[in-house]
Design an enzyme around this catalytic site. Structure first.
Site, PDB file in Angstrom:
ATOM      1  CG  ASP A 155       3.313  -0.164   1.389  1.00 60.95           C
ATOM      2  OD1 ASP A 155       3.396  -0.085   0.121  1.00 60.95           O
ATOM      3  OD2 ASP A 155       3.217  -0.857   2.162  1.00 60.95           O
ATOM      4  CG  ASP A 172      -0.261  -2.160   5.915  1.00 62.26           C
ATOM      5  OD1 ASP A 172      -0.384  -2.277   7.079  1.00 62.26           O
ATOM      6  OD2 ASP A 172       0.252  -2.782   5.204  1.00 62.26           O
TER       7      ASP A 172
HETATM    8  P1  ATP Z   1       2.802  -5.955   2.179  1.00 69.14           P
HETATM    9  O1  ATP Z   1       3.630  -6.145   3.310  1.00 69.14           O
HETATM   10  O2  ATP Z   1       3.922  -6.028   1.056  1.00 69.14           O
HETATM   11  O3  ATP Z   1       2.433  -4.441   2.151  1.00 69.14           O
HETATM   12  P2  ATP Z   1       0.378  -7.329   2.197  1.00 69.14           P
HETATM   13  O4  ATP Z   1      -0.349  -5.878   1.921  1.00 69.14           O
HETATM   14  O5  ATP Z   1      -0.052  -8.038   1.573  1.00 69.14           O
HETATM   15  O6  ATP Z   1       1.685  -6.967   1.540  1.00 69.14           O
HETATM   16  P3  ATP Z   1      -0.168  -7.094   5.210  1.00 69.14           P
HETATM   17  O7  ATP Z   1      -0.371  -5.526   5.124  1.00 69.14           O
HETATM   18  O8  ATP Z   1       0.809  -7.719   5.991  1.00 69.14           O
HETATM   19  O9  ATP Z   1       0.657  -7.423   3.679  1.00 69.14           O
HETATM   20  O10 ATP Z   1      -1.385  -7.901   4.912  1.00 69.14           O
HETATM   21  C1  ATP Z   1      -1.420  -9.533   4.998  1.00 69.14           C
HETATM   22  C2  ATP Z   1      -2.888  -9.794   4.616  1.00 69.14           C
HETATM   23  O11 ATP Z   1      -3.883  -9.200   5.931  1.00 69.14           O
HETATM   24  C3  ATP Z   1      -3.464  -9.404   3.294  1.00 69.14           C
HETATM   25  O12 ATP Z   1      -4.134 -10.345   2.745  1.00 69.14           O
HETATM   26  C4  ATP Z   1      -4.248  -8.141   3.724  1.00 69.14           C
HETATM   27  O13 ATP Z   1      -5.329  -7.737   3.093  1.00 69.14           O
HETATM   28  C5  ATP Z   1      -4.939  -8.777   5.083  1.00 69.14           C
HETATM   29  N1  ATP Z   1      -5.292  -7.410   6.043  1.00 69.14           N
HETATM   30  C6  ATP Z   1      -4.456  -6.223   6.600  1.00 69.14           C
HETATM   31  N2  ATP Z   1      -5.025  -5.777   7.260  1.00 69.14           N
HETATM   32  C7  ATP Z   1      -6.365  -6.211   7.653  1.00 69.14           C
HETATM   33  C8  ATP Z   1      -7.649  -5.642   8.239  1.00 69.14           C
HETATM   34  N3  ATP Z   1      -7.448  -4.840   8.935  1.00 69.14           N
HETATM   35  N4  ATP Z   1      -8.675  -6.647   8.182  1.00 69.14           N
HETATM   36  C9  ATP Z   1      -8.667  -7.602   7.157  1.00 69.14           C
HETATM   37  N5  ATP Z   1      -7.483  -8.063   6.368  1.00 69.14           N
HETATM   38  C10 ATP Z   1      -6.483  -7.402   6.785  1.00 69.14           C
END
Ligand code: ATP
Length: 325
Positions: A155, A172
């Site tokens: 991803d 991720d």
């Molecule tokens: P998708 O689920 O479609 O991949 P996404 O990447 O926006 O979309 P998440 O990975 O669940 O979804 O992230 C949700 C939010 O949390 C996003 O705004 C992401 O930037 C933030 N985020 C994720 N991991 C961290 C981290 N380690 N530190 C700070 N913010 C984070």
């Protein structure tokens, strides 16, 4: 749920899960009650990310586990077993996981900067070619490390790449198969709708072999590989250079059809040197075997002649304020 419990029990006796491994897994098991959850940072397709505290500031991704879902715990544990092997300055620090269903969560260090997505698509920050190369080199380093450890990101996209004072931090990785299992039905349902309810900004990262596997009735066992990560990297490279997604504003069905047939985003209007465009074309190769690996990409990026990176001041990429330096 009952089946999840029995799965958990079965896992304890699972020959694929050696005792030694179970013991070391305990070190990474964080009791949910030990976590303090503060505000929601954001909600993605598969989980909600909270700012949290666990011996300091952390990010907690609580996976969306539907109440009637039976989570294959061994899949989740295998992913967790993979994360603990990752230590690289361009990868988010994995700290542990809550592994007792229905509360499944991943705890990582809290990234302080903004994502490349925010820089490029929301703030419209411009990345000079030189800066794009530096960012791309760091992504290649982090990804090369993951691949050397046998981990496929699955991803890679600008939403999962943070920039912290000029340092790239990739998040991720490897979670797609777990999260799809927790939330997969919804994703499949969205694919079955009248129009393909595919999240915006996801398709353009999918290699032709993934697009071709995206049938409405597929169970989303997509054929991810190191080469599909390289294809996704090509899209990140394009976004850095052009400030937009490839196949911008085209409906999902059109993108799937074109990519599946081997059609690429035209680079005719892109003012960049041949070397820069070659990287894109190689990463977006129709045949996965023709895509370079990350060590090769890193070498290519390092060899890009500086003076040829300089572009005409009329090129929009260079005009406004620059992104995080
Ligand atoms: P998708 O689920 O479609 O991949 P996404 O990447 O926006 O979309 P998440 O990975 O669940 O979804 O992230 C949700 C939010 O949390 C996003 O705004 C992401 O930037 C933030 N985020 C994720 N991991 C961290 C981290 N380690 N530190 C700070 N913010 C984070």
């Amino acid at each position: 749920c009952q089946r999840a419990d029995s799965l958990d029990l079965a896992n304890k006796h699972d020959s694929r899960w050696p005792r030694q491994n179970s013991l070391s897994m305990k070190e990474w098991d964080i009791p949910y009650d030990e976590l303090k959850l503060f505000e929601v940072i954001g909600t993605g397709r598969f989980g909600t990310v909270y700012r949290g505290s666990w011996h300091g500031a952390v990010a907690v991704k609580v996976l969306h586990v539907l109440s009637d879902d039976c989570v294959p715990l061994d899949t989740f544990k295998h992913e967790v077993a993979t994360f603990r092997k990752t230590r690289h300055e361009n990868l988010v620090l994995f700290m542990g996981a809550c592994m007792k269903p229905p509360r499944l969560a991943i705890v990582t260090s809290l990234c302080k900067g903004m994502t490349l997505y925010t820089h490029i698509h929301l703030r419209k920050d411009k990345f000079t070619a030189n800066k794009s190369v530096i960012v791309a080199q760091q992504i290649s380093q982090g990804m090369g490390y993951l691949h050397a450890r046998g981990i496929i990101h699955k991803d890679l996209k600008t939403k999962n790449i943070f920039l912290e004072n000029g340092k790239v931090v990739i998040t991720d990785f490897g979670l797609f198969s777990v999260t799809k299992l927790c939330f997969g039905n919804k994703l499949v349902q969205s694919l079955r709708g009248d129009s393909l309810g595919i999240p915006a900004g996801w398709l353009c990262y999918l290699a032709p072999e993934l697009c071709r596997a995206l049938t409405p009735h597929a169970s989303l066992h997509l054929p991810f590989s190191k080469a599909t990560d390289v294809y996704a990297f090509g899209t990140v490279w394009y976004e850095l250079l052009c400030g937009e997604y490839p196949f911008k504003s085209q409906p999902p069905e059109a993108v799937i059809w074109q990519v599946g047939k081997g059609v690429k985003q035209s680079l005719a209007n892109m003012q960049a040197s041949r070397d820069i465009k070659d990287i894109l074309m190689l990463c977006w190769s129709y045949r996965s075997s023709e895509r370079p690996d990350f060590p090769h990409l890193l070498t290519t990026l390092q060899k890009l002649p500086r003076k040829r990176l300089a572009r005409s001041p009329s090129h929009p990429v260079h005009l406004s304020r620059s992104a995080d330096s």
